[in-house]
Motif scaffolding. Structure first.
Motif, PDB file in Angstrom:
ATOM      1  N   PRO A 111     -18.625   5.402   4.423  1.00  0.00           N
ATOM      2  CA  PRO A 111     -18.876   5.208   2.863  1.00  0.00           C
ATOM      3  C   PRO A 111     -17.439   6.008   2.271  1.00  0.00           C
ATOM      4  CG  PRO A 111     -20.943   6.539   3.781  1.00  0.00           C
ATOM      5  CD  PRO A 111     -19.932   6.314   4.778  1.00  0.00           C
ATOM      6  N   ASP A 112     -17.145   5.372   1.237  1.00  0.00           N
ATOM      7  CA  ASP A 112     -16.006   5.813   0.406  1.00  0.00           C
ATOM      8  C   ASP A 112     -16.354   6.983  -0.600  1.00  0.00           C
ATOM      9  OD1 ASP A 112     -14.201   3.589   1.375  1.00  0.00           O
ATOM     10  OD2 ASP A 112     -15.484   2.439   0.465  1.00  0.00           O
ATOM     11  N   ILE A 113     -15.240   8.021  -0.559  1.00  0.00           N
ATOM     12  CA  ILE A 113     -15.486   9.118  -1.454  1.00  0.00           C
ATOM     13  C   ILE A 113     -15.318   8.792  -2.479  1.00  0.00           C
ATOM     14  CG2 ILE A 113     -14.497  10.406   0.489  1.00  0.00           C
ATOM     15  CD1 ILE A 113     -11.907  10.814  -1.211  1.00  0.00           C
ATOM     16  N   THR A 114     -15.677   9.578  -3.905  1.00  0.00           N
ATOM     17  CA  THR A 114     -15.917   9.214  -5.167  1.00  0.00           C
ATOM     18  C   THR A 114     -14.535   9.188  -5.741  1.00  0.00           C
ATOM     19  OG1 THR A 114     -18.150  10.449  -5.218  1.00  0.00           O
ATOM     20  CG2 THR A 114     -16.740  10.387  -7.008  1.00  0.00           C
ATOM     21  N   TYR A 163       0.733  -1.382   0.056  1.00  0.00           N
ATOM     22  CA  TYR A 163       0.049  -0.042  -0.230  1.00  0.00           C
ATOM     23  C   TYR A 163       0.883   1.288  -0.151  1.00  0.00           C
ATOM     24  CZ  TYR A 163      -3.029  -3.691   1.578  1.00  0.00           C
ATOM     25  OH  TYR A 163      -3.849  -5.012   1.633  1.00  0.00           O
ATOM     26  N   PRO A 164       0.974   1.818  -1.163  1.00  0.00           N
ATOM     27  CA  PRO A 164       1.669   3.213  -1.233  1.00  0.00           C
ATOM     28  C   PRO A 164       0.660   4.208  -0.781  1.00  0.00           C
ATOM     29  CG  PRO A 164       0.985   2.612  -3.512  1.00  0.00           C
ATOM     30  CD  PRO A 164       0.633   1.317  -2.598  1.00  0.00           C
ATOM     31  N   GLY A 165      -0.427   4.182  -0.617  1.00  0.00           N
ATOM     32  CA  GLY A 165      -1.664   4.925  -0.199  1.00  0.00           C
ATOM     33  C   GLY A 165      -2.491   4.366   0.634  1.00  0.00           C
ATOM     34  N   TRP A 166      -3.635   4.984   0.853  1.00  0.00           N
ATOM     35  CA  TRP A 166      -4.727   4.221   1.625  1.00  0.00           C
ATOM     36  C   TRP A 166      -6.181   4.820   0.963  1.00  0.00           C
ATOM     37  CZ3 TRP A 166      -4.652  -0.307   3.343  1.00  0.00           C
ATOM     38  CH2 TRP A 166      -5.640  -0.684   4.208  1.00  0.00           C
ATOM     39  N   LEU A 167      -7.261   4.135   1.471  1.00  0.00           N
ATOM     40  CA  LEU A 167      -8.564   4.423   1.201  1.00  0.00           C
ATOM     41  C   LEU A 167      -9.010   5.600   1.804  1.00  0.00           C
ATOM     42  CD1 LEU A 167     -10.703   3.229   3.272  1.00  0.00           C
ATOM     43  CD2 LEU A 167      -9.451   1.013   2.508  1.00  0.00           C
ATOM     44  N   ASP A 168     -10.083   6.308   1.414  1.00  0.00           N
ATOM     45  CA  ASP A 168     -10.653   7.344   2.067  1.00  0.00           C
ATOM     46  C   ASP A 168     -12.282   7.088   2.308  1.00  0.00           C
ATOM     47  OD1 ASP A 168      -8.205   9.130   2.351  1.00  0.00           O
ATOM     48  OD2 ASP A 168      -8.169   8.435   0.243  1.00  0.00           O
ATOM     49  N   HIS A 169     -12.655   7.749   3.301  1.00  0.00           N
ATOM     50  CA  HIS A 169     -14.225   7.767   3.623  1.00  0.00           C
ATOM     51  C   HIS A 169     -14.725   9.344   3.630  1.00  0.00           C
ATOM     52  CE1 HIS A 169     -13.104   4.157   5.956  1.00  0.00           C
ATOM     53  NE2 HIS A 169     -13.637   3.631   4.961  1.00  0.00           N
ATOM     54  N   TRP A 170     -15.875   9.562   3.317  1.00  0.00           N
ATOM     55  CA  TRP A 170     -16.525  10.689   3.690  1.00  0.00           C
ATOM     56  C   TRP A 170     -16.516  11.204   5.163  1.00  0.00           C
ATOM     57  CZ3 TRP A 170     -16.903  13.810  -0.430  1.00  0.00           C
ATOM     58  CH2 TRP A 170     -17.509  13.159  -1.640  1.00  0.00           C
ATOM     59  N   ALA A 171     -16.301  12.309   5.507  1.00  0.00           N
ATOM     60  CA  ALA A 171     -16.300  13.072   7.022  1.00  0.00           C
ATOM     61  C   ALA A 171     -15.174  12.363   7.838  1.00  0.00           C
ATOM     62  CB  ALA A 171     -17.555  12.499   7.587  1.00  0.00           C
ATOM     63  N   PHE A 213     -16.559   6.291 -10.174  1.00  0.00           N
ATOM     64  CA  PHE A 213     -17.854   6.888 -11.073  1.00  0.00           C
ATOM     65  C   PHE A 213     -19.155   6.380 -10.715  1.00  0.00           C
ATOM     66  CE2 PHE A 213     -13.934   7.417 -14.041  1.00  0.00           C
ATOM     67  CZ  PHE A 213     -13.942   8.969 -13.867  1.00  0.00           C
ATOM     68  N   GLY A 214     -19.959   7.315 -10.859  1.00  0.00           N
ATOM     69  CA  GLY A 214     -21.689   7.002 -10.551  1.00  0.00           C
ATOM     70  C   GLY A 214     -21.709   6.373  -9.112  1.00  0.00           C
ATOM     71  N   PHE A 215     -22.395   5.196  -8.955  1.00  0.00           N
ATOM     72  CA  PHE A 215     -22.696   4.619  -7.688  1.00  0.00           C
ATOM     73  C   PHE A 215     -21.815   3.528  -7.356  1.00  0.00           C
ATOM     74  CE2 PHE A 215     -27.155   6.611  -8.856  1.00  0.00           C
ATOM     75  CZ  PHE A 215     -26.901   7.750  -8.051  1.00  0.00           C
ATOM     76  N   THR A 216     -20.514   3.555  -7.677  1.00  0.00           N
ATOM     77  CA  THR A 216     -19.757   2.345  -7.692  1.00  0.00           C
ATOM     78  C   THR A 216     -19.089   2.302  -6.347  1.00  0.00           C
ATOM     79  OG1 THR A 216     -17.953   3.354  -8.830  1.00  0.00           O
ATOM     80  CG2 THR A 216     -19.432   2.214 -10.211  1.00  0.00           C
ATOM     81  N   SER A 217     -18.968   3.306  -5.440  1.00  0.00           N
ATOM     82  CA  SER A 217     -17.974   3.203  -4.342  1.00  0.00           C
ATOM     83  C   SER A 217     -19.016   2.517  -3.134  1.00  0.00           C
ATOM     84  CB  SER A 217     -17.872   4.588  -3.811  1.00  0.00           C
ATOM     85  OG  SER A 217     -19.057   5.526  -3.637  1.00  0.00           O
ATOM     86  N   GLY A 218     -18.086   1.708  -2.538  1.00  0.00           N
ATOM     87  CA  GLY A 218     -18.647   0.865  -1.280  1.00  0.00           C
ATOM     88  C   GLY A 218     -18.357   1.631  -0.026  1.00  0.00           C
ATOM     89  N   ALA A 219     -18.361   0.894   1.056  1.00  0.00           N
ATOM     90  CA  ALA A 219     -18.371   1.321   2.392  1.00  0.00           C
ATOM     91  C   ALA A 219     -17.991   0.294   3.412  1.00  0.00           C
ATOM     92  CB  ALA A 219     -19.835   1.816   2.794  1.00  0.00           C
ATOM     93  N   ASN A 220     -17.346   0.827   4.500  1.00  0.00           N
ATOM     94  CA  ASN A 220     -16.910   0.140   5.637  1.00  0.00           C
ATOM     95  C   ASN A 220     -17.453   0.498   6.647  1.00  0.00           C
ATOM     96  OD1 ASN A 220     -14.362  -1.240   4.156  1.00  0.00           O
ATOM     97  ND2 ASN A 220     -13.726   0.768   3.828  1.00  0.00           N
ATOM     98  N   TYR A 221     -17.217   0.008   7.780  1.00  0.00           N
ATOM     99  CA  TYR A 221     -17.804  -0.075   9.332  1.00  0.00           C
ATOM    100  C   TYR A 221     -16.659  -0.268  10.105  1.00  0.00           C
ATOM    101  CZ  TYR A 221     -18.764  -4.874   9.314  1.00  0.00           C
ATOM    102  OH  TYR A 221     -18.364  -6.210   9.549  1.00  0.00           O
ATOM    103  N   ASP A 222     -16.758   0.167  11.558  1.00  0.00           N
ATOM    104  CA  ASP A 222     -16.118  -0.101  12.613  1.00  0.00           C
ATOM    105  C   ASP A 222     -16.756   0.177  14.074  1.00  0.00           C
ATOM    106  OD1 ASP A 222     -15.949   2.594  13.103  1.00  0.00           O
ATOM    107  OD2 ASP A 222     -13.785   2.760  12.451  1.00  0.00           O
TER     108      ASP A 222
END
Length: 617
Positions: free
Chosen positions: A327-330, A267-275, A311-320
């Protein structure tokens, strides 16, 4: 005749050079090594997902990878991207997987395919089609007959695309993954026996072999999770493992005491969530780890080398434990070496220097970046309330609110409406909200409910004759963890006011936004926090990539020339712009359409850079 032969040789040489490698070859795992045509081979790969990049840019991004020093491109295949409805398969246009693989071959990259069926990937439902949940006899990721039947259909369709492009058939595909990160799922689903888990994962492997896959198979798990995730007959590879000795020890335990050793996700980077803050990984850290892998002969795959866009509604989501949903950002920029718009970052340049040191030949020149333009203020000439659209629709009526799945929509929004014959005052509670809602009485906004912030109730005062409206947004299905099996959307439990369950005569208006609604735009009165649709034309003398500035807006989606370019939530952040690929713009007339839920504006413009790390105050 001699001159003709000379010219023919030149033509054939030019053709072979420009199409990469096209002869039949052999890739195998033997005596602890990866062997390419009988010689030891180290995989230097970068992950890039074709649905997250416009097809016109695939070659450019792959040339960027080649110029950095990589020899392989890895991609997930998203089942729900290709099976658009039960039995309706699409591998054409932007979904042309064969074209993606052939483009890699043309550039001179080998290809690793990760078909799942589960892929995670911060992608809607981890790649599963939403409608699998409609079958009450089906449970995903399990030794379940109904589910395995659907998996087999998918893998057989996929095989038609990739089997002819395996290296032994003259293509660039050298490996295929079986399932994905199954070890972590096994660890979370202790209610299922290890034997049953293993039966399921081995059946997936058998399906791949039966479909015609002949290149080596592999699995991909955290290195401490091989017990649940490894599959006999597939090479175990480790995700995120930085310690070389730990990597070798765990792979040896599940691979007859020998290599090859591979980190399938570094992982040279990482995923991002709204808020939540935008995550960054330092160039120094990535460069140091890359050098360590190379020094020790470790094969690896950068996840991601180039993230692209949800794009569109393709992003998923995590939880903890602190969030019911994340929810993942666009943007799927991922702080990757190649940024969202395909540009070289400082991280890219540092890694290129490392690979140049071990490359006997000069690396190719870095491709020129795609042109960036800015669009001046676009004034919206057409603005109307979303309620104008729903008022003209015939609703579905039921005693209780129905889910998205009940009404056969996968994504988008649902308006729930109920008229009251007598007054109701108290706390409106929707524990089963999935995922975000604005509440209205007679079209006037009263408040927001939000699964992201665990806000499920609101004080409310309804008078006799009032109309309650709840506009619900699906912000992406869970894509990772045991919670993936609980992924219905909309309102999935009774609505209560005080202790009273509100039942009878619920009206539902599906708003999938698979295309932007056609409308006459005659409505004049727009109240504060009213959900609006707005439309404008704008003209361009030149095209190029750009970033739509949404900082003055609230929450919604944007269509450009009929394409849904994704969700924005400026009120939350950290993403404040939306990437518009230049290949989706046109010289001359263009069309922009926005659905804004809470804070509409009369104009919008674009800027020449993304804003991905600005949380709302």
């Amino acid at each position: 005749m001699r001159n003709f032969s000379r010219y023919l040789y030149i033509i054939l040489f030019f053709f072979s050079f420009n199409t990469g490698f096209s002869q039949k070859g052999k890739f195998e795992i033997k005596n602890g090594d990866f062997l390419l045509n009988g010689k030891p081979f180290t995989i230097y790969s970068g992950e890039m997902h074709y649905p997250r990049v416009p097809s016109e840019y695939w070659k450019h991004r792959m040339q960027m990878m080649k110029a950095m020093g990589l020899n392989t491109v890895t991609t997930y295949v998203f089942w729900n991207y290709h099976e658009e409805a039960p039995g309706k398969w699409n591998f054409s246009g932007e979904k042309d997987l064969r074209k993606f693989i052939k483009t890699a071959q043309e550039v001179g990259l080998y290809v690793i395919i990760r078909p799942g069926p589960y892929v995670c990937a911060e992608w809607e439902f981890g790649g599963y089609p939403w409608w699998l949940q409609k079958n009450k006899n089906l449970e995903i990721r399990r030794d379940n007959k109904a589910f395995l039947q659907e998996c087999e259909k998918y893998l057989n369709q996929l095989a038609k695309q990739i089997v002819p492009l395996q290296i032994n058939h003259g293509g660039p595909v050298i490996m295929v993954q079986a399932e994905n990160e199954f070890g972590s799922y096994v660890a979370q689903r202790k209610d299922i026996s290890l034997d049953e888990h293993k039966k399921y994962s081995h059946k997936i492997k058998d399906m791949l072999l039966k479909s015609g896959i002949t290149v080596p198979l592999f699995t991909s798990d955290g290195s401490s999770l091989f017990k649940g995730g490894s599959i006999q007959g597939a090479l175990p590879t480790a995700n995120g493992e930085s310690d070389i000795e730990v990597l070798k020890k765990n792979i040896n335990e599940y691979n007859d005491g020998q290599g090859p050793y591979m980190v399938a996700e570094y992982y040279p980077g990482w995923l991002d969530h709204w808020a939540e803050p935008f995550v960054k990984v330092s160039t120094e850290e990535v460069a140091k780890q890359t050098e360590l892998y190379i020094k020790n002969g470790i094969s690896f795959n950068y996840y991601m080398i180039h993230g692209g866009t949800n794009f569109g509604f393709t992003s998923g989501a995590n939880y903890d434990k602190d969030h019911d949903i994340q929810p993942d950002i666009t943007s799927y920029d991922y702080d990757a070496p190649i940024n969202e718009a395909g540009g070289a970052t400082p991280k890219y340049k540092a890694l290129r220097e490392i690979f140049q040191k071990i490359n006997h030949n000069q690396l190719p020149e870095v491709p020129k970046p795609v042109k960036i333009i800015t669009i001046p203020s676009i004034e919206f000439s057409k603005i109307s309330s979303l309620f104008d659209i729903t008022d003209r629709q015939k609703p579905t009526v039921n005693d209780q609110p129905l889910t998205f799945e009940d009404l056969n929509i996968g994504n988008g929004y649902m308006l729930y409406r109920r008229k009251f014959n007598k007054a109701q005052r108290g706390v409106l509670e929707i524990k089963g909200l999935r995922d975000y809602a604005n509440i209205y009485i007679n079209g006037i906004w009263k408040g927001e409910l939000n699964r992201v912030f665990k806000k499920y109730d609101l004080d409310i005062d309804i008078k006799a004759g009032d109309r309650l409206e709840i506009l619900v947004e699906n912000m992406g299905r869970i894509n990772y963890g045991a919670g993936i099996v609980h992924n219905l959307k909309g309102i999935i439990s009774p609505v209560k006011i005080g202790e009273t369950e509100i039942s009878g005569n619920w009206e539902m208006f599906p708003l999938p936004f698979d295309q932007f609604p056609k409308h006459t735009y005659q409505h004049k009165d727009i109240t504060d926090h009213s959900p609006v649709i707005q439309e404008a034309e704008f003209r361009l003398s030149e095209t190029g990539d750009t970033f739509l500035d949404m900082r003055n807006f609230g929450k919604g989606i944007v269509f450009i020339n009929g394409r849904n370019i994704g969700r924005y939530w400026s009120k939350a952040g950290p993403q404040q712009t939306l990437y518009i690929p230049g290949v989706w713009l046109k010289k001359g007339r263009n069309l922009i359409q926005i659905f804004e839920q809470i804070k509409y504006q009369h104009s919008v413009n674009s800027i020449d850079h993304p804003i991905l790390d600005q949380l709302a105050k």
